[in-house]
Write a protein that holds these residues in place. Sequence first.
Motif, PDB file in Angstrom:
ATOM      1  N   TYR A  94      -7.327  -2.937   9.264  1.00 61.53           N
ATOM      2  CA  TYR A  94      -6.744  -4.041  10.268  1.00 61.53           C
ATOM      3  C   TYR A  94      -5.831  -3.424  11.345  1.00 61.53           C
ATOM      4  CZ  TYR A  94      -4.585  -8.273  12.088  1.00 61.53           C
ATOM      5  OH  TYR A  94      -3.898  -9.153  13.155  1.00 61.53           O
ATOM      6  N   LEU A  95      -4.986  -2.364  11.039  1.00 63.61           N
ATOM      7  CA  LEU A  95      -4.312  -1.475  12.066  1.00 63.61           C
ATOM      8  C   LEU A  95      -5.299  -0.866  12.995  1.00 63.61           C
ATOM      9  CD1 LEU A  95      -1.465  -0.410  10.058  1.00 63.61           C
ATOM     10  CD2 LEU A  95      -1.238  -2.329  11.748  1.00 63.61           C
ATOM     11  N   LEU A  96      -6.209  -0.425  12.271  1.00 65.60           N
ATOM     12  CA  LEU A  96      -6.893   0.701  13.160  1.00 65.60           C
ATOM     13  C   LEU A  96      -7.996  -0.575  14.050  1.00 65.60           C
ATOM     14  CD1 LEU A  96      -8.382   2.970  10.862  1.00 65.60           C
ATOM     15  CD2 LEU A  96      -6.855   3.548  12.748  1.00 65.60           C
ATOM     16  N   ASP A  97      -8.585  -1.615  13.615  1.00 59.92           N
ATOM     17  CA  ASP A  97      -9.276  -2.547  14.378  1.00 59.92           C
ATOM     18  C   ASP A  97      -8.463  -3.121  15.440  1.00 59.92           C
ATOM     19  OD1 ASP A  97     -11.330  -1.762  12.801  1.00 59.92           O
ATOM     20  OD2 ASP A  97     -11.355  -3.498  11.552  1.00 59.92           O
ATOM     21  N   GLU A  98      -6.916  -3.618  15.134  1.00 60.65           N
ATOM     22  CA  GLU A  98      -6.179  -4.175  16.004  1.00 60.65           C
ATOM     23  C   GLU A  98      -5.068  -3.543  16.557  1.00 60.65           C
ATOM     24  OE1 GLU A  98      -7.010  -6.859  17.201  1.00 60.65           O
ATOM     25  OE2 GLU A  98      -8.566  -7.514  15.994  1.00 60.65           O
ATOM     26  N   GLY A 115       0.370   7.064   2.137  1.00 55.08           N
ATOM     27  CA  GLY A 115       0.813   7.058   3.403  1.00 55.08           C
ATOM     28  C   GLY A 115      -0.496   6.344   4.391  1.00 55.08           C
ATOM     29  N   ALA A 116      -1.588   5.888   3.727  1.00 55.81           N
ATOM     30  CA  ALA A 116      -2.536   5.713   4.852  1.00 55.81           C
ATOM     31  C   ALA A 116      -2.339   4.411   5.756  1.00 55.81           C
ATOM     32  CB  ALA A 116      -3.743   4.904   3.907  1.00 55.81           C
ATOM     33  N   SER A 117      -1.583   3.465   5.193  1.00 60.64           N
ATOM     34  CA  SER A 117      -1.143   2.173   6.162  1.00 60.64           C
ATOM     35  C   SER A 117      -0.279   2.965   7.515  1.00 60.64           C
ATOM     36  CB  SER A 117      -0.281   1.017   5.664  1.00 60.64           C
ATOM     37  OG  SER A 117      -1.134   0.775   4.553  1.00 60.64           O
ATOM     38  N   LEU A 123      -1.900   6.234  14.184  1.00 62.44           N
ATOM     39  CA  LEU A 123      -3.066   6.493  14.987  1.00 62.44           C
ATOM     40  C   LEU A 123      -3.325   5.321  15.844  1.00 62.44           C
ATOM     41  CD1 LEU A 123      -5.545   7.555  12.352  1.00 62.44           C
ATOM     42  CD2 LEU A 123      -4.687   9.269  13.848  1.00 62.44           C
ATOM     43  N   SER A 124      -2.767   4.374  15.888  1.00 69.20           N
ATOM     44  CA  SER A 124      -2.893   3.155  16.759  1.00 69.20           C
ATOM     45  C   SER A 124      -1.817   3.200  17.828  1.00 69.20           C
ATOM     46  CB  SER A 124      -2.851   1.954  15.684  1.00 69.20           C
ATOM     47  OG  SER A 124      -3.802   1.914  14.886  1.00 69.20           O
ATOM     48  N   GLY A 125      -0.878   4.107  17.704  1.00 73.22           N
ATOM     49  CA  GLY A 125      -0.037   4.358  18.861  1.00 73.22           C
ATOM     50  C   GLY A 125       1.424   3.734  18.438  1.00 73.22           C
TER      51      GLY A 125
END
Length: 252
Positions: A94-98, A115-117, A123-125
Amino acid sequence: MWRLRALRPALRGNAVSRGRNRRTDRARFGSEASVTQFILENTEVVSGNSLTPEISLRLFTPNCKFWHERAELWPFADPFWAIYWPGGQALARYLLDEPRVAKDKKVLDLGSGCGASAIAAKLSGSANVLVNDIDPIAAIACELNCELNGLDPFPSETENLIGSEPKGWDLILLGDMFYEEALADSLHIWLQTCIRAQGTQVLIGDPGRGHLEKLRIKRHLHQLAEFELPHAVRKENFGLTSSSVWHYHPEL
């Protein structure tokens, strides 16, 4: 034989709770370098067969020695950090998509595990990320996973932050944390404090296990997204077919 299913919080909640509350005896390996070497030798780099193939992680697989060894030979607390749980997968996806959700935010990944989340948030800034897991081995594993994904290690905290004074987090992430009623109740109280004190946004990743339906926190959740799990993840999780991201809001 030590199977992944022996660690499932969905079906073995009491065992997971004991593992979560047990301190890791790092003295048995001594230095952080020794622990790092142990992780490198007893995990495998995985970048596919999940909801986030763009993220590489060091995980337990059937190719790893301790997948088949007797559990009592494992020298630390139960290695929940070496498993990519389906709730965490949904949260990271979800974080990568949004990316707007985490962009420029101060993020806490609570019960961070591998630590993936946190990696997805960075990576999402996100402006900065703190990973928190009471198992100090998880912090070392997270450092290795950051390196795999070209990121500097995140600051980490191994003390239990639930119930602590809020530290100005814009976003709190929780993947697969609602496996025990007492823990869920303490989270419910603390998360309300964080939201009311500083307007923190709280996102929860969970595949909708039966236990979640019985918790009083469920009525405060609004579903944001649902993802179909890859075949390999379904097989590892007793046939769970999907995983969701929920917005926790105590005013619902």
